[in-house]
Enzyme design. Structure first.
Site, PDB file in Angstrom:
ATOM      1  N   GLY A 251       0.825  -1.207   0.000  1.00  0.00           N
ATOM      2  CA  GLY A 251       0.000   0.000   0.000  1.00  0.00           C
ATOM      3  C   GLY A 251       0.861   1.260   0.000  1.00  0.00           C
ATOM      4  O   GLY A 251       1.952   1.288  -0.562  1.00  0.00           O
ATOM      5  N   SER A 252       0.380   2.276   0.730  1.00  0.00           N
ATOM      6  CA  SER A 252       1.054   3.577   0.677  1.00  0.00           C
ATOM      7  C   SER A 252       2.418   3.577   1.341  1.00  0.00           C
ATOM      8  O   SER A 252       3.171   4.528   1.190  1.00  0.00           O
ATOM      9  CB  SER A 252       0.170   4.631   1.329  1.00  0.00           C
ATOM     10  OG  SER A 252      -1.050   4.697   0.633  1.00  0.00           O
ATOM     11  N   THR A 253       2.764   2.517   2.107  1.00  0.00           N
ATOM     12  CA  THR A 253       4.105   2.486   2.695  1.00  0.00           C
ATOM     13  C   THR A 253       5.166   2.372   1.605  1.00  0.00           C
ATOM     14  O   THR A 253       6.338   2.559   1.857  1.00  0.00           O
ATOM     15  CB  THR A 253       4.258   1.302   3.664  1.00  0.00           C
ATOM     16  OG1 THR A 253       4.014   0.088   2.953  1.00  0.00           O
ATOM     17  CG2 THR A 253       3.277   1.408   4.826  1.00  0.00           C
ATOM     18  N   TYR A 254       4.704   2.100   0.391  1.00  0.00           N
ATOM     19  CA  TYR A 254       5.622   1.949  -0.745  1.00  0.00           C
ATOM     20  C   TYR A 254       5.971   3.305  -1.356  1.00  0.00           C
ATOM     21  O   TYR A 254       6.842   3.396  -2.204  1.00  0.00           O
ATOM     22  CB  TYR A 254       4.937   1.080  -1.793  1.00  0.00           C
ATOM     23  CG  TYR A 254       5.847   0.181  -2.610  1.00  0.00           C
ATOM     24  CD1 TYR A 254       6.645  -0.775  -2.000  1.00  0.00           C
ATOM     25  CD2 TYR A 254       5.883   0.274  -3.995  1.00  0.00           C
ATOM     26  CE1 TYR A 254       7.447  -1.609  -2.746  1.00  0.00           C
ATOM     27  CE2 TYR A 254       6.683  -0.559  -4.755  1.00  0.00           C
ATOM     28  CZ  TYR A 254       7.461  -1.506  -4.120  1.00  0.00           C
ATOM     29  OH  TYR A 254       8.254  -2.340  -4.861  1.00  0.00           O
TER      30      TYR A 254
END
Lengths: 379, 657
Positions: free
Chosen positions: B326-329
């Site tokens: 998800g957005s941790t990428y």
């Protein structure tokens, strides 16, 4: 030139040869083989199968072979010795490349009814060729270096081939048996002294160098030698069998625990109880009396051979018979020493007793040669 | 041609002489053999007969004591405890059924276990001791010993058995041991004689399994002489067993306990690493299970319960679980774009709630859009449209290359049973594995950590540590073996421009500490304990155009297994980062609502060294936090280091009692 050109007319001919066989020897061989049948019956838990019955059939076949060989004049066998030796070398080479690898890497050729181990055959043909060689050689040349080199080569070729199989036991037997024939033929003491001296020197150098800066072998190789020489240092491996083997032997006492009363069930761990370790069962069940009796039977067989060798006045017969006697002696002496913990464990069967086709037939054929020399001796 | 008479005479004299010499040798050898026979069979016959009566000389294998496992400060994680048991040897027992019945009158025997033992007794060779009763009290063992004459073939024994004092907290790190099965022997091809010892245990899972050779040690042996009654008369010699090596892990037992406790009730994985060294301080997977169950022999019901639980307690989610990050990428995409020079930190991109690429609409998580975003804001508010634009500019190859540099999509080697490789997809990868060409939509999906991208919590923790330090930190789990520290090499620099990292750090700071940040609710009130991070929410289902039209269904209204995964990665302190954390809550809902609070608690626990005090939390949350800390199964006191000797009953694992 040969020593074998004595007066042929004085030897028996035709069926009368049978009367001149050494019947006492036949009786002794049958007695020893019967001990084998008895023990094979016992280790199978009181059953003719899987070992006792085939062993009896092979002994019967061996007896027939012995009689046939004994009927043929010994000079025929001398003339055939080159062919026989060449054939066994070819068979050794054949198994080197095409042979089947069985238990313990021994190589054999499957003949259908039995498995022929060419290395077994070679033990006898080597003795034959050496005897024929010294029969041909003039007496004054026996100790000349060139004439010593030839038999040494004849010994080393099959020894090398069996060592490659790898079959250390048979290789040692070939080396010692061949050496013994050279010794009897009268090769000078100094050669044997030199070989033995060199061997002792090499071994002590290897051991003396241990732990020094010029160490000749790797540490792990020394450890292997240790285990080989003293199996008890490896209590979970080879030493376990030797310890148990000695206990079984010792517990036999004077008269043994009785037929079929040995605790073989406990000896199930002995992997070769019907072959190399069969003496253990004999000693356990029949005690010192039984074991010593077998030893006496063996010594008697040797004695008959020596008498035949000395009374045969030609060199071929004498050397052949003595060579066979030495091979036979090495068999049982090494086997007994091994199970009694006097020698390291090498795969050598107890002659005529251990289960095995090749060894049995080859030995009976060899005694056929002894009988032939006996029948066709000059008188 | 004939030889002359003289030659014949000479030959036969020579042969006669030498034959006589050999004959002498034959007789001498025969004499030696006979003498040896006499020695063995006559002189020592009584000794040997005695030895032959019972099992005579016995060689007994002595099992080695298994190496202990400690945490980084010396707290015992896996130890050995005395275990009293009773074995039966078939050939000594005679009538096995009668003996077992007699035994049943003296001690309580478990009927099921007894039936299993009876089968084993009949299956194994008659001389092999088989355990019929295990984990007896000292009193029970004594009463068996007292009644020994009535119980032939029954032996009370003392053995060592593995015990995990921290129980379920370490199931997914230390693992467990179990009996040697035929399957195990076949799989490993292990021929160590130790394995033949009845009830010997080998590592079956995680550190216990992967460090088996280090922990096992080697068998000793003793030769004993026994009398006719089977009693050991004396020990002939003894070769003591070599105990296994002790292993010290990098894990902090107190922190591990807190993390496992904090994840209670969720299906989740979390990893805490030391930023500088890569040492893994905690690695939790929830729900977990008690590894002691496996040592004692797990019942079918218990096994089925663990195996069929939809939260999969047996799986190690921290290293084996693969999730779309998800957005941790997004930090990866940002760093790749900055490095490629396709954007500056100050350039703004306008977010209108979606972009159209090809015929498809790619939505931002905020329907109305974020308006103009620079890089720091895009991280703080997790704007998807910003990253759709960046991804198109920089391309998937640069993104995945940066991902690999930061430790995603590669296998990190730790001594654990399952470690997933993850995936940082490339065009080539899709061609080979999916048989289709890469399309630009794939790049857009990857830019927000969806689509083909897969990472485990371990990957995310490594990524966070690398972003925090700019160095190629590699995770380690073993600190020392037998007190010898494992060689540690300083991690090399990643070669990422510090200015680029500073921008990302500012963005990650804003996530928690800017009023508009996605995890502002999970801020810390004390600046010294403040932390930076990034939330992530990854979809596990497709949202259709029709559903989007009607209004996306809220997570709470979906069945559990279709809800979004909640993720959070973070590090603390903000300056000079020391701890990196990653949290993934399967189907937890939103990263900011579910994962970020967990990560905050974990980072605080790591920094404070104890349960974090309520003053560090925003005023409105303090009551709730205190309530939660009371409720969770946290150890009242952090576990204390144990003396090594106290846990080692003897050099050898087992002896006859």
């Amino acid at each position: 030139m040969s020593f074998l050109e004595y007066n042929v007319k004085s030897t028996p001919t035709g069926w009368r040869k049978a009367l001149h066989l050494n019947w006492a020897l036949v009786l002794l061989l049958t007695a020893v083989a019967s001990v084998g049948f008895l023990m094979l019956y016992s280790v199978a838990g009181g059953s003719m199968s899987p070992w006792a019955e085939p062993q009896m059939q092979r002994f019967g076949l061996g007896l027939v072979a012995m009689f046939v060989i004994a009927m043929v004049p010994v000079w025929f066998w001398r003339n055939m010795s080159g062919v026989a030796f060449g054939l066994s070398i070819l068979l050794l080479l054949y198994v080197e490349f095409f042979g089947s690898v069985g238990m313990g890497a021994q190589r054999w050729i499957d003949l259908g009814f039995m498995r022929l181990q060419p290395s077994e055959l070679t033990k006898i043909t080597l003795v034959m060729i050496l005897a024929a060689y010294y029969d041909w050689l003039d007496l004054d040349k026996v100790s000349r270096p060139l004439y010593v080199a030839i038999p040494v080569l004849l010994i080393l070729v099959p020894t090398y081939l069996t060592l490659r199989q790898p079959d250390l036991g048979t290789a040692l037997l070939l080396l010692m048996g061949g050496g013994a024939v050279m010794f009897i033929a009268g090769v000078h003491w100094a050669y044997f002294a030199a070989v033995i001296g060199a061997g002792v020197g090499a071994v002590s150098a290897v051991f003396a160098s241990r732990g020094t800066s010029w160490q000749l072998l790797q540490d792990y190789q020394y450890r292997r030698i240790d285990t080989f020489l003293d199996p008890t240092s490896d209590p979970l491996g080879a030493g376990y069998h030797i310890t148990q083997s000695q206990i079984a032997l010792g517990s036999g006492g004077w008269t043994g625990r009785g037929f079929m009363q040995g605790t073989q069930s406990r000896l199930n761990f002995l992997p070769e109880k019907h072959t190399d370790f069969i003496f253990t069962t004999l000693a356990e069940e029949f005690g010192f009396v039984g074991a010593a009796s077998l030893l006496v039977l063996y010594i008697l067989i040797l004695a008959f051979c020596i008498v035949t060798a000395v009374t045969a006045r030609d060199r071929f017969s004498s050397l052949l018979v003595m060579g066979i006697a030495v091979a036979f002696f090495l068999y049982f002496a090494i086997n007994m020493a091994m199970v009694m913990g006097l020698a390291p464990v090498v795969g050598v069967p107890l002659p005529l007793v251990s289960y095995g086709g090749s060894a049995m037939l080859v030995l009976m054929a060899a005694f056929g040669l002894v009988q032939s020399a006996h029948v066709h001796r000059p008188r | 041609m004939k030889r002359t008479q003289g030659e014949i005479e000479q030959s036969s004299r020579g042969i006669g002489r030498r034959s006589l010499v050999l004959g002498g040798l034959f007789v001498a050898t025969g004499g030696v053999l006979a003498a040896r026979m006499r020695y063995l069979q006559v002189e020592r016959a009584d000794d040997f007969r005695l030895l032959a009566e019972e099992n005579r000389i016995n060689i007994r294998l002595l099992p080695p004591a298994r190496g202990l496992i400690f945490d980084r400060s010396g707290v015992l994680l896996a130890g050995n405890e005395q275990n009293y048991r009773i074995t039966v040897v078939r050939e000594d027992a005679g009538d096995v059924d009668a003996v077992l019945a007699e035994l049943g009158r003296i001690v309580n025997l478990d009927l099921v276990a007894l039936e299993r033992a009876r089968e084993e007794i009949n299956r194994r060779p008659p001389f092999v001791p088989v355990t019929v009763a295990d984990r007896l009290s000292w009193e029970e063992l004594s009463s068996v010993a007292v009644n020994a004459p009535a119980l032939p073939g029954v032996n009370p024994e003392v053995g060592l058995s593995r015990v995990y004092p921290m129980g379920a907290d370490f199931a997914h790190v230390v693992g467990y041991v179990g009996p040697v099965s035929d399957y195990y022997l076949e799989q490993t091809g292990d021929t160590d004689p130790v394995l033949q010892i009845p009830d010997f245990q080998v590592g079956r899972y995680n550190v216990e399994a992967r460090m088996e050779q280090t922990l096992r040690g080697s068998a000793g042996s003793r030769r004993v002489e026994v009398n006719a009654g089977g009693r050991v008369m004396r020990e002939l010699d003894r070769d003591p067993a070599e105990p296994g090596s002790d292993v010290q892990l990098t894990i902090d037992a107190g922190l591990q306990n807190y993390v496992e406790a904090r994840l209670t009730g969720e299906s989740a994985g979390a990893v805490v690493m030391e930023c500088d060294t890569g040492e893994v301080l905690a690695m939790a997977s929830a729900p977990t299970f008690d590894p002691n169950l496996f040592v004692r022999g797990i019942s079918t019901t218990q096994w089925r319960g663990l195996n069929e639980d939809p939260y999969r307690p047996l799986a190690n989610k921290a290293t084996q679980g693969l999730y779309p990050p998800g957005s941790t990428y997004k930090m990866i995409v940002a760093l790749a774009a900055l490095e490629a020079g396709v954007i500056t930190p100050d350039e703004t991109i306008s977010c209108g709630g979606f972009v159209e690429v090809g015929n498809r609409r790619f939505h931002c998580w905020r329907r109305g859009g974020h308006g103009r975003m620079d890089m720091v804001q895009s991280l703080a508010e997790s704007c998807d449209v910003y990253y759709y634009e960046l991804a198109q500019r920089v391309g998937i190859e640069a993104i995945s290359a940066m991902a690999v540099r930061l430790g995603c999509g590669v296998r990190h080697d730790l001594p654990l049973s399952g470690i997933a490789e993850g995936l940082a997809p490339t065009m080539e990868w899709k061609r080979v594995n999916r048989g289709a060409d890469w399309v630009v939509g794939d790049t857009l999906n990857a830019s927000i950590g969806q689509g083909y991208v897969l990472s485990s919590p371990l990957h995310l923790a490594v990524m966070t540590a690398r972003i925090a330090t700019g160095r190629a930190i590699a995770p380690t789990l073993v600190r020392s073996i037998d007190g010898l520290p494992e060689a540690a090499t300083p991690a090399p620099d990643l070669g990422i421009d510090p200015a680029h990292l500073a921008v990302v750090h500012r963005g990650m700071w804003a996530v928690n500490n800017d009023r508009r940040g996605t995890a502002f609710g999970s801020r810390v009130m004390e600046d010294a304990y403040a932390f930076s991070g990034k939330t992530g929410t990854s979809q596990v289902r497709n949202i259709t155009a029709a559903e989007r039209e009607a209004g996306v269904i809220r997570n709470e209204d979906l069945p559990w297994e279709r809800r979004d995964h909640a993720l959070y990665v973070g590090y603390a302190p903000v300056e000079a980062p020391r701890y990196a954390v990653s949290v993934v809550v399967e189907h937890g809902g939103g990263g900011s609502a579910v994962a970020a609070p967990i990560a905050r608690d974990i980072l605080l626990r790591a920094q404070v060294g104890d349960v974090p005090p309520p003053e560090l939390y925003p005023v409105g949350q303090r009551r709730e936090i205190e309530e939660m800390h009371r409720r969770l199964p946290i150890l009242p006191e952090p576990p204390q280091p144990t003396g090594r000797e106290a846990r080692r009953p003897g050099r050898d694992g087992r002896d006859r009692a």
